[in-house]
Design a protein around this motif. Structure first.
Motif, PDB file in Angstrom:
ATOM      1  N   ARG A 286       0.855  -1.188   0.000  1.00  0.00           N
ATOM      2  CA  ARG A 286       0.000   0.000   0.000  1.00  0.00           C
ATOM      3  C   ARG A 286       0.885   1.230   0.000  1.00  0.00           C
ATOM      4  O   ARG A 286       1.959   1.223   0.609  1.00  0.00           O
ATOM      5  CB  ARG A 286      -0.858   0.041   1.265  1.00  0.00           C
ATOM      6  CG  ARG A 286      -2.024  -0.926   1.268  1.00  0.00           C
ATOM      7  CD  ARG A 286      -2.656  -0.978   2.634  1.00  0.00           C
ATOM      8  NE  ARG A 286      -4.037  -1.420   2.588  1.00  0.00           N
ATOM      9  CZ  ARG A 286      -4.695  -1.876   3.633  1.00  0.00           C
ATOM     10  NH1 ARG A 286      -4.112  -1.930   4.814  1.00  0.00           N
ATOM     11  NH2 ARG A 286      -5.953  -2.251   3.512  1.00  0.00           N
ATOM     12  N   SER A 292      -4.729   3.321   2.371  1.00  0.00           N
ATOM     13  CA  SER A 292      -4.891   3.323   0.918  1.00  0.00           C
ATOM     14  C   SER A 292      -5.168   1.911   0.418  1.00  0.00           C
ATOM     15  O   SER A 292      -4.893   0.921   1.092  1.00  0.00           O
ATOM     16  CB  SER A 292      -3.634   3.884   0.253  1.00  0.00           C
ATOM     17  OG  SER A 292      -2.503   3.137   0.629  1.00  0.00           O
ATOM     18  N   PRO A 293      -5.727   1.776  -0.788  1.00  0.00           N
ATOM     19  CA  PRO A 293      -5.995   0.442  -1.344  1.00  0.00           C
ATOM     20  C   PRO A 293      -4.685  -0.279  -1.679  1.00  0.00           C
ATOM     21  O   PRO A 293      -3.624   0.327  -1.758  1.00  0.00           O
ATOM     22  CB  PRO A 293      -6.803   0.744  -2.606  1.00  0.00           C
ATOM     23  CG  PRO A 293      -6.441   2.150  -2.970  1.00  0.00           C
ATOM     24  CD  PRO A 293      -6.176   2.862  -1.677  1.00  0.00           C
ATOM     25  N   PHE A 294      -4.806  -1.596  -1.860  1.00  0.00           N
ATOM     26  CA  PHE A 294      -3.635  -2.394  -2.233  1.00  0.00           C
ATOM     27  C   PHE A 294      -3.274  -2.077  -3.686  1.00  0.00           C
ATOM     28  O   PHE A 294      -4.089  -2.250  -4.596  1.00  0.00           O
ATOM     29  CB  PHE A 294      -3.928  -3.877  -2.042  1.00  0.00           C
ATOM     30  CG  PHE A 294      -4.175  -4.242  -0.605  1.00  0.00           C
ATOM     31  CD1 PHE A 294      -3.124  -4.324   0.284  1.00  0.00           C
ATOM     32  CD2 PHE A 294      -5.460  -4.457  -0.132  1.00  0.00           C
ATOM     33  CE1 PHE A 294      -3.343  -4.640   1.626  1.00  0.00           C
ATOM     34  CE2 PHE A 294      -5.696  -4.769   1.190  1.00  0.00           C
ATOM     35  CZ  PHE A 294      -4.633  -4.861   2.073  1.00  0.00           C
ATOM     36  N   THR A 295      -2.045  -1.636  -3.882  1.00  0.00           N
ATOM     37  CA  THR A 295      -1.618  -1.085  -5.163  1.00  0.00           C
ATOM     38  C   THR A 295      -1.711  -2.088  -6.306  1.00  0.00           C
ATOM     39  O   THR A 295      -2.064  -1.722  -7.436  1.00  0.00           O
ATOM     40  CB  THR A 295      -0.163  -0.582  -5.055  1.00  0.00           C
ATOM     41  OG1 THR A 295      -0.013   0.173  -3.851  1.00  0.00           O
ATOM     42  CG2 THR A 295       0.217   0.257  -6.245  1.00  0.00           C
ATOM     43  N   PRO A 319      -4.932 -10.120   3.702  1.00  0.00           N
ATOM     44  CA  PRO A 319      -5.481  -9.466   2.510  1.00  0.00           C
ATOM     45  C   PRO A 319      -5.619 -10.412   1.317  1.00  0.00           C
ATOM     46  O   PRO A 319      -6.552 -10.291   0.523  1.00  0.00           O
ATOM     47  CB  PRO A 319      -4.468  -8.348   2.215  1.00  0.00           C
ATOM     48  CG  PRO A 319      -3.801  -8.082   3.513  1.00  0.00           C
ATOM     49  CD  PRO A 319      -3.729  -9.416   4.192  1.00  0.00           C
TER      50      PRO A 319
END
Length: 573
Positions: A286, A292-295, A319
């Motif tokens: 992230r 933040s969202p997982f890239t 995740p």
């Protein structure tokens, strides 16, 4: 009572098995299908029947009638009434609920109308419900497939997922009969068998699940045998960049896949190809921690994958578990040396990756020469007496760390290295300060988390080639490193009582040696400390699989000729 039978079935659902019995081969073929091996000493093995072990069995077609007939036929006495009842009841629940497709819609059905009514009243499925069928079946949102299986398993009702899989983009995949270097190559019988059990003829009865094999037994080749059956584009997830490149090397060496069709998706490169290998670390990256969202989660949908392979599935981070809940339409293969999870999330592996499809006793693999014989030695290192009182005043966690970093371990390590000149020795530790001092003192290279991938690969290659006789690694060496000629491991410290870590570290030296020699696994433990307590828990997984730990003092370590002085023995219980 029939004295000529090999099993004792007990009311606590443990099963004792006399391994030297004339009927042992038949027992070893069927008992592990529905019971978990707990202990495997020389004469008697102990198995336990659990709901999860029975549901794993049901998922590959084993019935209550088969289990109970087997226990009656092989038991010295009839199974206790509570065992008969519980086996029948637990296995009855598997398949009571089925995920199927009706006119393309994901549907949860059951022949038990009362059960469907109870689920509706409890609103267990309300979050994912689209509608109801005339017979009471639930129509669910497509993305609910994994979540529903998790929710119902927690309530004691495993779902038989017969909703099928997407074919995935086709990709031609063939295994070689010779490696690129011209050496004969073929998949071993147990690797082929485990691939067949996963594939299940290509039907919806297979296509998801876990293969359990010890390090060195060729889990990668099992996965490649599955890839050959499925002939589709594949995503492989593993633990680190070094492991990614080892996967690539194996694919190039033992399959006809050209280099340009194998992609590396790591921190160094972002290649997406028909066969793509990535890491759990990159997937859980992230830009800003926890917010933040997982890239890189887009990788799961970057291509039409027909198969996702989870290497070291017992390490699957939360995740990726959650992402896998949305990937139930893709075939999923988990690979591991042990399904032990210290967080007790085996049920999530069952729900989201699939049931255990194949497991094989370590000692059976050893007897057939498929993994190296291993001698395990625990070295009880005296703790400095002048530090004893200050040590006893510490909190438990600090007590463990101080005991683990006992400076007297350095001398024990030096004695071991002196006795193993000419061997390939891997020194593994948990605490950076400790292993940095040790590496500097014995003048050996060191690999830790911050070591660049290029440098790691260089050091591993030098070690494999024999140009570096001793290599020191932090816990980054626990997983997915291929060091076939390492024949001695010295564990100087570890992660509390982690059975999983103990098994993985022994696994670093279990690949069969070219000269057939045994491997030796040393564990340095501070005597009469918190570390000694943790060592007993760590070793339990291996002693239950038939390994014996010799317990010695530093003075009883091997002499220069490799002979071991007499010491106590911790044998399998």
């Amino acid at each position: 009572m029939s004295a000529d039978r090999p099993l004792w079935v007990q009311s606590d659902k443990t099963v004792l098995f006399e391994v030297g019995h004339a009927l042992a081969a038949e027992v070893q073929d069927f008992l592990p299908r529905f019971a978990e091996l707990e202990k495997s000493p020389e004469r008697f093995h102990t198995y336990r029947i659990t709901p999860l072990s029975l549901w794993n069995a049901a998922a590959v077609g084993v019935t209550a009638e088969q289990v109970l007939e087997f226990l009656h036929r092989m038991g010295r006495e009839p199974p206790p009434p509570n065992v008969i009842h519980d086996v029948a009841d637990v296995l009855r629940r598997f398949g009571l609920l089925r995920l199927v497709r009706r006119e393309g819609r994901l549907t949860l059905e059951s022949s038990d109308a009362a059960l469907l009514s109870d689920l509706a009243k409890a609103e267990v499925l309300a979050e994912w419900l689209v509608g109801r069928e005339p017979d009471g079946a639930f129509v669910l949102t497509e993305e609910a497939r994994g979540d529903v299986k998790q929710a119902l398993l927690k309530r004691g009702f495993p779902v038989d997922d017969m909703a099928g899989y997407t074919r995935g983009a086709p990709y031609s995949f063939q295994l070689r009969t010779e490696t690129r270097a011209g050496r004969p190559f073929q998949v071993r019988s147990y690797q082929r068998m485990s691939a067949d059990l996963f594939y299940a003829g290509g039907s919806e009865k297979g296509g998801s699940g876990v293969v359990v094999l010890p390090c060195g037994a060729g889990k990668t080749l099992t996965a490649m045998a599955v890839m050959e059956r499925l002939q589709c584009e594949t995503l492989v997830l593993t633990t680190n960049t070094v492991a990614v490149r080892q996967w690539k090397a194996e694919l190039l060496d033992k399959s006809t896949v050209p280099a340009e069709d194998i992609g590396e998706y790591t921190g160094d490169r972002k290649e997406i190809r028909p066969i793509t290998v990535s890491t759990y670390q990159i997937l859980t990256h992230r830009r800003h921690k926890d917010v933040s969202p997982f890239t890189h989660f887009g990788l799961f949908n970057a291509k039409d994958w027909g198969l996702i392979i989870y290497d070291e599935v017992h390490l699957l981070p939360a995740p990726v578990f959650r992402a896998s809940a949305n990937l139930q339409a893709r075939r999923r293969l988990g690979l591991t040396a042990t399904l032990v999870r210290e967080d007790h999330k085996k049920d999530e592996v069952f729900s989201l990756i699939g049931p255990k499809r194949f497991d094989m006793p370590w000692k059976e693999l050893e007897r057939n020469g498929w993994i190296a014989e291993a001698n395990c030695i625990e070295v009880r290192v005296p703790f400095p007496q002048d530090e004893r009182w200050s040590y006893l005043a510490l909190p438990n966690r600090e007590m463990f760390r101080v005991a683990s970093e006992n400076p007297a371990k350095l001398e024990a390590l030096q004695r071991i290295l002196a006795a193993h000149r000419g061997d390939h020795v891997l020194v593994i530790g948990q605490y950076l300060d400790q292993i940095e001092v040790m590496a500097a003192t014995i003048q050996a290279p060191l690999i830790v988390g911050k070591t660049p991938t290029v440098e790691r690969e260089r050091l591993y290659a030098e070690f494999k080639a024999g140009r570096i006789p001793v290599l020191v690694v932090s816990k980054v060496g626990n997983f997915a490193i291929d060091l076939p000629d390492a024949n001695v491991a010295v564990q100087v410290s570890g992660t509390f009582g982690s059975r999983q870590e103990e098994a993985q570290r022994l696994g670093r030296i279990l690949r069969p040696k070219s000269n057939g020699s045994p491997a030796t696994f040393y564990s340095l433990v501070s005597k009469d400390t918190k570390e000694e307590e943790c060592a007993e828990r760590r070793q339990r997984y291996l002693t239950e699989r038939g390994y014996t730990y010799r317990i010695v003092s530093p003075a009883e370590l091997p002499r220069g000729d490799g002979a071991l002085a007499t010491g106590a023995t911790r044998t399998p219980e």
